[in-house]
Design a protein around this motif. Structure first.
Motif, short mmCIF file in Angstrom:
data_model
loop_
_atom_site.label_atom_id
_atom_site.label_comp_id
_atom_site.label_asym_id
_atom_site.label_seq_id
_atom_site.Cartn_x
_atom_site.Cartn_y
_atom_site.Cartn_z
N ILE A 1 -15.52 2.27 7.59
CA ILE A 1 -15.05 2.23 6.20
C ILE A 1 -13.65 1.63 6.14
N VAL A 2 -12.79 2.13 7.01
CA VAL A 2 -11.41 1.65 7.02
C VAL A 2 -11.36 0.15 7.31
N MET B 1 -13.76 -2.12 6.90
CA MET B 1 -14.35 -2.87 5.79
C MET B 1 -13.35 -3.04 4.66
N ALA B 2 -12.61 -1.96 4.41
CA ALA B 2 -11.72 -1.96 3.26
C ALA B 2 -10.44 -2.73 3.52
N GLN B 3 -9.96 -2.71 4.75
CA GLN B 3 -8.60 -3.19 4.98
C GLN B 3 -8.49 -4.42 5.87
N GLU C 1 -5.70 -6.53 15.48
CA GLU C 1 -4.51 -5.78 15.09
C GLU C 1 -3.63 -6.54 14.10
N LYS D 1 -6.55 7.07 6.59
CA LYS D 1 -6.08 6.47 7.82
C LYS D 1 -5.03 5.43 7.47
N CYS E 1 -3.24 1.97 8.05
CA CYS E 1 -3.71 0.72 8.62
C CYS E 1 -2.55 -0.14 9.08
N ASP E 2 -2.89 -1.12 9.91
CA ASP E 2 -1.87 -2.02 10.44
C ASP E 2 -1.13 -2.76 9.32
N ASN E 3 -1.83 -2.99 8.21
CA ASN E 3 -1.20 -3.74 7.12
C ASN E 3 -0.30 -2.87 6.24
N LYS F 1 -1.03 -0.32 4.50
CA LYS F 1 -1.73 0.44 3.47
C LYS F 1 -2.47 1.63 4.09
N ASP F 2 -2.75 2.61 3.25
CA ASP F 2 -3.63 3.71 3.64
C ASP F 2 -5.03 3.41 3.14
N GLN F 3 -6.03 3.83 3.90
CA GLN F 3 -7.38 3.82 3.35
C GLN F 3 -7.84 5.27 3.24
N VAL G 1 -10.52 7.93 2.96
CA VAL G 1 -11.92 8.00 3.35
C VAL G 1 -12.65 9.05 2.53
N LEU H 1 -8.34 11.34 11.23
CA LEU H 1 -7.78 11.05 9.91
C LEU H 1 -6.57 11.94 9.65
N VAL I 1 -20.76 4.53 1.57
CA VAL I 1 -19.46 3.92 1.30
C VAL I 1 -19.33 2.60 2.06
N MET J 1 -18.40 -0.87 0.29
CA MET J 1 -17.21 -1.61 0.68
C MET J 1 -17.57 -3.04 1.05
N ASN K 1 -6.35 2.94 -2.95
CA ASN K 1 -6.60 3.25 -1.54
C ASN K 1 -7.95 3.91 -1.29
N GLY L 1 -10.17 0.60 -1.83
CA GLY L 1 -9.97 -0.39 -0.78
C GLY L 1 -9.50 -1.71 -1.35
#
Lengths: 229, 229
Positions: free
Chosen positions: A143-144, A146-148, A227, B64, B66-68, B70-72, B74, B96, B142, B146, B185, B188
């Motif tokens: 999920i993470v 796919m979304a990010q 990454e 979670k 993310c590297d970017n 942002k939070d995803q 779940v 998580l 989900v 997504m 978030n 997504g």
DNA sequence: CTGTAAACATGATAAAAGTCATGTTTTTAA
DNA sequence: TTAAAAACATGACTTTTATCATGTTTACAG
């Protein structure tokens, strides 16, 4: 001679390893070995299953058909997978469809036996629980992603995951050959985007290909990509 | 007077309902009631949990980073949720993070009790198994959304899901107020895209808003949107 | 109260990804 | 073996979504 579950090494790969001798015997007596041809439907979303399929060899995809006409592959099943486990446990219709991507050998196990073991053998119930809990963790991570993550990153991730799950053949190619469309349906993108991305990887010497077969040439670079570079 | 698990109605909402009297007594004797403030961290990804959190009231997000940057998100936890259940079962670090989105009342239950009950009470193990199996089904769905649906569709889906999970207040507004960023978030997407999409919904009279609060005005139209129009 | 920070909103633009079209290569089955 | 179908590949174009910038509104701590 008929193959007996008692002697089957596949069992060590899944929750069936927690079964006791007598349970195993009953299951072995009532199970049905099946050969499934590439492309054959194992079950369709919304079906009521009366048993599960223990995969002895071959590969299948678990997916959902979407309103836009595309399939989304949620999971690729390797050897040892117990297909239909989740819906037999919850006793509801299947949430996903399963189709063979290669010729397969599976054993069909009537659900009554599983349900009996779940009710009477805590070790088995725990083994199933662990199994499903791991699936859940994996699904959450998908999920993470796919979304990010971008299509490029997800492509890289998918290739690595395929190699991790199915290993490589004697030439170093990933030991499962999917069409570009199937890969796209794992990644969650259009087949053109998938083809283009894999072409880019090939140009950058991250992978090499031989027809449908894919070999990872630079795993580090793929990881760096995932990454975010 | 201290609240006893034996009398707690929240239990009916989760796997703890399968516990026997003596198990419940032991848990009640060792549990710790906690009040958690809005914004407070309940646990962080990668932590080793020594127990689970049974949510009596309030809302939290499981997400979670993310590297970017942002939070995803779940999952949003409603009343009755047992936070940390999965990682205590598999006895691994959490996958998580959990943060309170409103003030919360939770009961902290040391993991030993849960593990004892899993080992000795098949009914409890089965209840946990069903719980996780449902989470897995939800997670699979989900993933499909997504991968295959547009931001607009996922926004519609998220709003409906929030209403289904948390209900509405006396004015008909969804009974949980998230920031647009948190909604983004879950969906997504970027917060700007989320804000824009909700504005469109408002113009089309699919929803109305009052500050952060959202009211669904035309559920049918939202459903039609989700299915692709 | 009220100043300040956070959240909301919206425009402009860039980047990513989807779609359509078309040609080539590979597979498959008769 | 070979004709047809499926899969692969790539260009051109459109749509969607992300990012950056900026101004407004709202929430909240002092």
């Amino acid at each position: 001679m008929h193959n007996r579950c008692e002697n089957c090494i596949i069992r060590e790969l899944n929750s069936l390893k927690a079964l006791k001798k007598d349970e195993l015997k009953r299951i072995s007596d009532s199970k049905v070995s099946k050969n499934i041809k590439k492309g054959e439907v194992i079950f369709k979303e919304g079906e009521k299953l009366n048993g599960v399929f223990c995969v002895r060899s071959g590969v299948s995809k678990l997916f959902k058909m979407c309103d836009n006409g595309k399939d989304q592959i949620v999971k690729m099943s390797a050897r040892g997978e117990v297909l239909g486990q989740r819906s037999v446990i919850t006793d509801e219709r299947t949430n996903l469809s399963a189709v063979a991507l290669s010729d397969m050998e599976v054993c069909y196990i009537p659900k009554q036996h599983l349900q009996d073991s779940i009710n009477n053998n805590v070790d088995f119930t725990k083994a199933v629980l662990l199994n499903i809990a791991n699936d859940l963790k994996f699904a959450d991570n998908v999920i993470v992603n796919m979304a990010q993550k971008s299509v490029k990153q997800r492509c890289a991730e998918t290739i690595i995951h395929l190699e991790d799950s199915f290993g490589t053949d004697c030439d170093g190619f990933i030991a499962v050959t999917l069409t570009r469309e199937d890969i796209a349906n794992v990644v969650g993108t259009a087949k053109e985007a998938c083809i283009r991305t894999l072409s880019t990887f090939k140009k950058g010497k991250l992978i090499s290909t031989d027809g449908k077969r894919i070999k990872i040439e630079n795993k580090k670079a793929l990881y760096r990509l995932i990454e975010g570079f």
